[in-house]
Design a protein around this motif. Structure first.
Motif, mmCIF file in Angstrom:
data_model
loop_
_atom_site.group_PDB
_atom_site.id
_atom_site.type_symbol
_atom_site.label_atom_id
_atom_site.label_comp_id
_atom_site.label_asym_id
_atom_site.label_seq_id
_atom_site.Cartn_x
_atom_site.Cartn_y
_atom_site.Cartn_z
ATOM 1 N N ARG A 113 10.032 -0.134 5.916
ATOM 2 C CA ARG A 113 8.743 -0.233 5.206
ATOM 3 C C ARG A 113 8.301 1.134 4.696
ATOM 4 N NH1 ARG A 113 5.088 -4.167 9.116
ATOM 5 N NH2 ARG A 113 6.548 -5.906 9.191
ATOM 6 N N THR A 122 3.343 -7.481 4.526
ATOM 7 C CA THR A 122 2.744 -8.598 3.809
ATOM 8 C C THR A 122 3.815 -9.589 3.351
ATOM 9 O OG1 THR A 122 2.914 -7.524 1.647
ATOM 10 C CG2 THR A 122 0.956 -7.044 2.975
ATOM 11 N N GLU A 163 1.484 4.245 6.413
ATOM 12 C CA GLU A 163 1.969 2.965 6.929
ATOM 13 C C GLU A 163 1.975 1.943 5.804
ATOM 14 O OE1 GLU A 163 0.902 -0.310 10.430
ATOM 15 O OE2 GLU A 163 -0.194 1.577 10.304
ATOM 16 N N GLN A 164 3.035 1.143 5.715
ATOM 17 C CA GLN A 164 3.125 0.088 4.716
ATOM 18 C C GLN A 164 2.930 -1.251 5.414
ATOM 19 O OE1 GLN A 164 3.591 0.551 1.292
ATOM 20 N NE2 GLN A 164 3.040 -1.607 1.253
ATOM 21 N N PRO A 165 1.835 -1.983 5.130
ATOM 22 C CA PRO A 165 1.573 -3.255 5.829
ATOM 23 C C PRO A 165 2.685 -4.270 5.584
ATOM 24 C CG PRO A 165 -0.361 -2.513 4.596
ATOM 25 C CD PRO A 165 0.779 -1.639 4.175
ATOM 26 N N THR A 198 5.182 -5.286 -4.595
ATOM 27 C CA THR A 198 4.406 -4.315 -3.818
ATOM 28 C C THR A 198 4.412 -2.957 -4.508
ATOM 29 O OG1 THR A 198 4.852 -5.445 -1.728
ATOM 30 C CG2 THR A 198 4.242 -3.121 -1.598
ATOM 31 N N ARG A 254 7.198 -8.079 5.003
ATOM 32 C CA ARG A 254 7.105 -8.370 6.440
ATOM 33 C C ARG A 254 8.478 -8.541 7.097
ATOM 34 N NH1 ARG A 254 8.328 -13.628 6.774
ATOM 35 N NH2 ARG A 254 7.760 -14.986 5.017
#
Length: 627
Positions: A153, A78, A74-76, A85, A146
């Motif tokens: 993501r 942000t 999972e890629q937060p 990133t 985000r």
């Protein structure tokens, strides 16, 4: 040298033995496809390789200082930009750069050497190229994570792993969240990748094009086969046929000897021969089981034939709110048509699918559907709407209220959901089982038109092959969106290109489409270069006064460049002299240890200073070039 070695590896999960004394060796630059039935333990093995779980026995050896990369689950979301990133994912590079700034001066040379070894200076360019290949243009790379959905993501998470250029790369279903265009790009990237890789994939094209050997995980053991997936199937089929023939021969010989023993054991005159046969029986090799899991079968119900054309569009446009995605659509579908939609994510393939399915209305123009047309629409995101506490059986009963329990179970069985799977909670179902349920729900009314939007995600290779066979036997029309080139080639006889707000038939096959994509990329690069030249030519002609002013402004920069170059040359000469002195064995006899230590420290300081001077020289050179 070996990058990775597994020795007698044993892993147990929930009372099941997934790996039982498994062995594997991977050399530098080799690319291995890891295959096996769902639940065989492929992803569990990856978790052990990354240190997320400890094996119950045996050992995992990774080469010293080898960089390993894998895709995060999972890629937060942000506020950090995509490019930053991806750069931040290289934690070793970030730590080394910080140490260069504030670390021990005595370690500067060692740190710099390691930065060079991992290609730290080229990291921003690598990250940008990888993100571009995965569908993010220059503007998108500067937006925060985000702002993107889960699927996009996951592309960022994939970019984080690829841009590291590690010694060992672990990829678990890397194409699941990619469109066909990004999948084609990824195939090319893996082929060019110089490190070692282990790839878990249900994409047959990836396993045929990108790996040089296949590791088959079956019944706790790992068996390696040379070549891609097709070669693996051929070799394994031949071995099984040979083993089956050997079993028949052994069983016939055993039966013949046993019959002699049973007949003559009690006769004194034949006792010696009987005992000889008993000993020979004991020496016969055992019969090795060749039992395979039953083949996966899918079956689409036969639709009632309707009058052609089943769907026609006249100058139709479609979009969301005031934003038009596709316009001027003039398309026709007949019941025997098999169409695959091409085009990058975001071009409107899913929008077109929803328009055909009636999930979206045309904002202008006309869409006509033949009377009594039934449409089955499969969307991979429908799995999120399933009741986690329900079962496949309860979901099917809810949409078939008038059907008998036998009919409901029969529809589930068409897609391999047997008695046990039909009563399993959705929360306990695998991704592949949920996909099978969605296919069963989609086709429950025997539709004349099937619209399949990424139907193969989470299906293993056997299930994908079963879908291809079922589509070949299906008597209705098919519109399919898939990143699986193998399925496009076998299940579609027409290609529609969705690009630039239009939908047009593509004249050619997938090989032609790959060439078309490469040509478009070349044209884009040529246009960018031409635009840059045009800007330069469009600039106003400088006057004598402006040229003199420019020379005066550049004079201090040029002077500083000369100073930096002279300083760098002097330091390099000093460094070469110190290196020559330290490499001479007599130096250590003539000088004190403190002098030797000073020479090493001085060389480290020179390396640090040269690094800063080189950065300044590059900045000054860029200013001169821009001017």
């Amino acid at each position: 040298m070996t990058v990775l070695a597994l020795r007698d590896l044993t892993i147990r999960m929930a009372g099941r033995t997934l790996l039982d004394g498994a062995n594997l060796q991977l050399d530098p630059g080799r690319k291995l496809g890891l295959v096996g039935r769902n639940g065989a333990g492929k992803s569990t093995l990856f978790r052990a390789l990354t240190g997320a779980l400890s094996p119950d026995g045996g050992e995992i050896r990774v080469a010293a200082r080898a960089r390993m990369a894998h895709v995060a689950q999972e890629q937060p979301g942000t506020d950090v930009s995509l490019i930053d990133t991806v750069l931040a994912a290289d934690t070793e590079r970030a730590a080394l750069l910080a140490e260069m700034e504030h670390g021990d001066p005595a370690r500067v040379a060692e740190v710099q050497e390691r930065l060079i070894a991992i290609g730290a200076d080229a990291a921003p360019a690598r990250a940008g190229a990888v993100l571009a290949g995965l569908g993010f243009d220059g503007a998108a790379q500067l937006r925060p994570v985000r702002e993107y959905s889960g699927g996009w993501r996951m592309r960022v998470a994939l970019a984080c792993a690829l841009s590291l250029e590690p010694d060992l790369l672990l990829l678990d279903e890397p194409t699941n969240h990619l469109d066909l265009e990004a999948t084609i790009w990824l195939e090319g990237w893996i082929k060019r990748f110089s490190g070692a890789a282990i790839i878990i994939s249900h994409d047959r094209e990836v396993l045929d094009e990108c790996v040089d050997s296949i590791a088959h995980l079956d019944r706790g053991k790992i068996t390696t086969y040379p070549g891609g997936y097709s070669e693996f199937v051929r070799i394994r089929t031949e071995r099984m046929a040979q083993q089956a023939a050997a079993n028949v021969k052994i069983m016939a010989e055993r039966a013949h000897m046993q019959a002699f023993v049973d007949r003559f054991r009690a006769k004194a005159s034949k006792a010696r021969q009987a005992q000889s046969r008993i000993k020979a029986l004991e020496k016969l090799p055992p019969v090795i089981a060749t039992v395979e899991d039953g083949p996966t079968r899918f079956e689409f119900p036969d639709p009632v034939e309707v009058a052609p054309p089943i769907l026609t569009m006249y100058g139709a446009s479609v979009g969301y709110g005031n934003r038009t995605i596709l316009s001027g659509l003039g398309l026709r579908l007949d019941q025997e048509d098999r169409v695959a939609l091409l085009g990058a994510n975001g071009n409107g393939k899913s929008t077109l699918a929803k328009l055909i399915a009636g999930k979206l209305e045309a904002s202008s123009g006309e869409v006509r559907r033949t009377p009594r047309l039934k449409i089955g629409y499969f969307d991979q995101h429908q799995a999120e709407a399933l009741d986690p506490q329900g079962t496949p059986l309860s979901h099917m009963q809810a949409v078939m209220p008038k059907a008998t329990i036998t009919q409901v179970r029969g529809q589930l069985a068409r897609f391999g959901l047997d008695v046990d799977r039909a009563t399993t909670k959705i929360s306990d179902c695998s991704g592949g089982e949920k996909a099978r349920l969605l296919l069963a729900l989609t086709t429950r009314d025997a539709p004349q038109l099937l619209i399949l939007d990424e139907p193969t995600n989470h299906l293993d290779i056997d299930a994908r092959e079963a879908m291809v066979r079922a589509l070949a036997e299906y008597k209705g029309a098919v519109v399919i969106i898939t990143h699986d080139p193998h399925m496009v080639e076998l299940a579609a006889d027409q290609l529609w290109l969705v690009a630039d707000g239009q939908v047009k038939p593509f004249d050619g096959d997938l090989a032609d489409y790959r060439a078309w994509l490469a040509g478009r990329a070349r044209e884009a690069r040529s246009e960018a270069r031409a635009a840059n030249r045009g800007e330069a030519e469009a600039a106003p002609k400088p006057t004598a006064a402006s040229r003199a002013a420019a020379r005066a402004a550049l004079a201090p920069i040029k002077e500083r460049v000369r100073e930096v170059e002279a300083r760098m040359e002097k330091l390099r000469l000093e460094d070469r002299l110190l290196e020559k002195k330290l490499s001479n064995t007599e130096t250590y006899a003539r000088f004190k240890p403190a002098d030797i230590a000073w020479a090493n420290t001085r060389r480290a300081a020179i390396a640090a200073t040269l690094g800063k001077l080189e950065e300044e020289w590059l900045e000054l050179s860029e200013k001169l070039e821009a001017a």
